[in-house]
Design a protein around this motif. Structure first.
Motif, mmCIF file in Angstrom:
data_model
loop_
_atom_site.group_PDB
_atom_site.id
_atom_site.type_symbol
_atom_site.label_atom_id
_atom_site.label_comp_id
_atom_site.label_asym_id
_atom_site.label_seq_id
_atom_site.Cartn_x
_atom_site.Cartn_y
_atom_site.Cartn_z
ATOM 1 N N UNK A 135 0.803 -1.217 0.000
ATOM 2 C CA UNK A 135 0.000 0.000 0.000
ATOM 3 C C UNK A 135 0.839 1.271 0.000
ATOM 4 N N UNK A 136 1.902 1.301 0.786
ATOM 5 C CA UNK A 136 2.641 2.545 0.989
ATOM 6 C C UNK A 136 3.770 2.740 -0.009
ATOM 7 N N UNK A 137 4.611 1.710 -0.176
ATOM 8 C CA UNK A 137 5.774 1.849 -1.047
ATOM 9 C C UNK A 137 5.417 2.221 -2.481
ATOM 10 N N UNK A 138 4.408 1.600 -3.119
ATOM 11 C CA UNK A 138 4.082 2.008 -4.502
ATOM 12 C C UNK A 138 3.670 3.471 -4.610
ATOM 13 N N UNK A 139 2.999 3.990 -3.602
ATOM 14 C CA UNK A 139 2.579 5.390 -3.640
ATOM 15 C C UNK A 139 3.781 6.333 -3.528
ATOM 16 N N UNK A 140 4.731 5.972 -2.679
ATOM 17 C CA UNK A 140 5.926 6.812 -2.536
ATOM 18 C C UNK A 140 6.766 6.772 -3.802
ATOM 19 N N UNK A 141 7.025 5.587 -4.326
ATOM 20 C CA UNK A 141 7.821 5.468 -5.558
ATOM 21 C C UNK A 141 7.113 6.165 -6.713
ATOM 22 N N UNK A 142 5.793 5.980 -6.809
ATOM 23 C CA UNK A 142 5.041 6.651 -7.864
ATOM 24 C C UNK A 142 5.088 8.163 -7.737
ATOM 25 N N UNK A 143 5.004 8.670 -6.518
ATOM 26 C CA UNK A 143 5.080 10.119 -6.313
ATOM 27 C C UNK A 143 6.440 10.685 -6.670
#
Length: 264
Positions: free
Chosen positions: A149-157
């Motif tokens: 949930x968290x890591x993909x959002x950070x990498x995507x951002x």
């Protein structure tokens, strides 16, 4: 004396609380960084969330972002070119465009755009998941929310901020060439050589680092803020407001530090 002691105690308590928050944020960021470097993290679920985050943050609003970036760049370059010609400083125009627009203004506009579009959404989504015990359900099912949930959002951002900064920079340099030399292609080698001499490897690395820090500030901080609230629905708007304030303070600190290192 009692008032002075109370003031010192409050200041010390506030400093320790902020230090504790920074340490917790750094630890949370380290967990995300470790997950991002693990190749086994990128399964079909995380890739789907990563692609969705990049699409929502960078691809979907790209036409509007490029439009307002080009308008701002056109106005700023017109001011720089006309002012430089009036003072006989036309030779310094490429350097001014690179330092003022490409290295400072455009990255700042890119991160503001991402913050206004995605940071509040990420904060709200995570806060609701935390309040509704969805994250606890993931952990109970032995699914790591940091990984899924968290890591993909950070990498995507982070990738979105870097991509928008790069695209706006290329568009601005195209506008600069047109305003300086017109539609003729004869001066393309000259302009390319000037930009190549200005955009040295250390500057490119500094711009990349700045974009990464901007991307982390608009994703990592909202995530951590959404996880810190009590499990009450009425606390979600408060968490979003608190997270956005932290995001903008972080952006300002990064930008001011960059300006200080570059021009002082």
């Amino acid at each position: 004396m009692n008032q002075l002691a109370s003031l010192i105690e409050n200041l010390g308590s506030g400093f320790l609380n902020r230090l504790h928050s920074l340490m917790a944020l750094a630890l949370f960021g380290y967990r995300l960084f470790a997950a991002a470097l693990n190749p086994r993290t990128y399964n079909s679920a995380t890739r789907w969330i990563l692609v969705k985050q990049i699409y929502f943050t960078a691809v979907q609003p790209l036409p509007a972002f490029l439009a307002y970036s080009l308008i701002i760049s056109w106005v700023m370059i017109s001011i720089i070119v006309s002012t430089a010609r009036n003072f006989g400083l036309s030779a310094y125009v490429p350097g001014l465009i690179v330092n003022i627009l490409v290295l400072e203004l455009l990255p700042f506009l890119s991160v503001l755009f991402v913050a206004l579009r995605s940071s509040a959404a990420i904060n709200t989504e995570v806060a609701l998941m935390h309040t509704n015990n969805e994250l606890a359900a993931f952990e109970h099912a032995k699914i790591d929310p940091v990984q899924y949930e968290f890591m993909p959002r950070v990498v995507g951002g982070v990738l979105s901020v870097m991509a928008l900064t790069m695209l706006s920079g290329l568009a601005t340099l195209s506008v600069a060439f047109f305003q300086m030399y017109g539609a003729t292609q004869d001066n393309v080698p000259l302009f390319s050589r000037q930009i190549g001499l200005l955009m040295t490897l250390p500057l490119l690395l500094a711009l990349t680092l700045k974009s990464v820090l901007f991307g982390l500030s608009v994703t990592l901080i909202p995530l951590k803020t959404g996880l810190e609230i009590p499990k009450r629905l009425f606390m979600v708007p408060i968490a979003v407001l608190k997270g956005m304030m932290r995001v903008f303070f972080a952006i300002i600190i990064i930008e001011v530090t960059s300006l200080a290192i570059t021009f002082i």
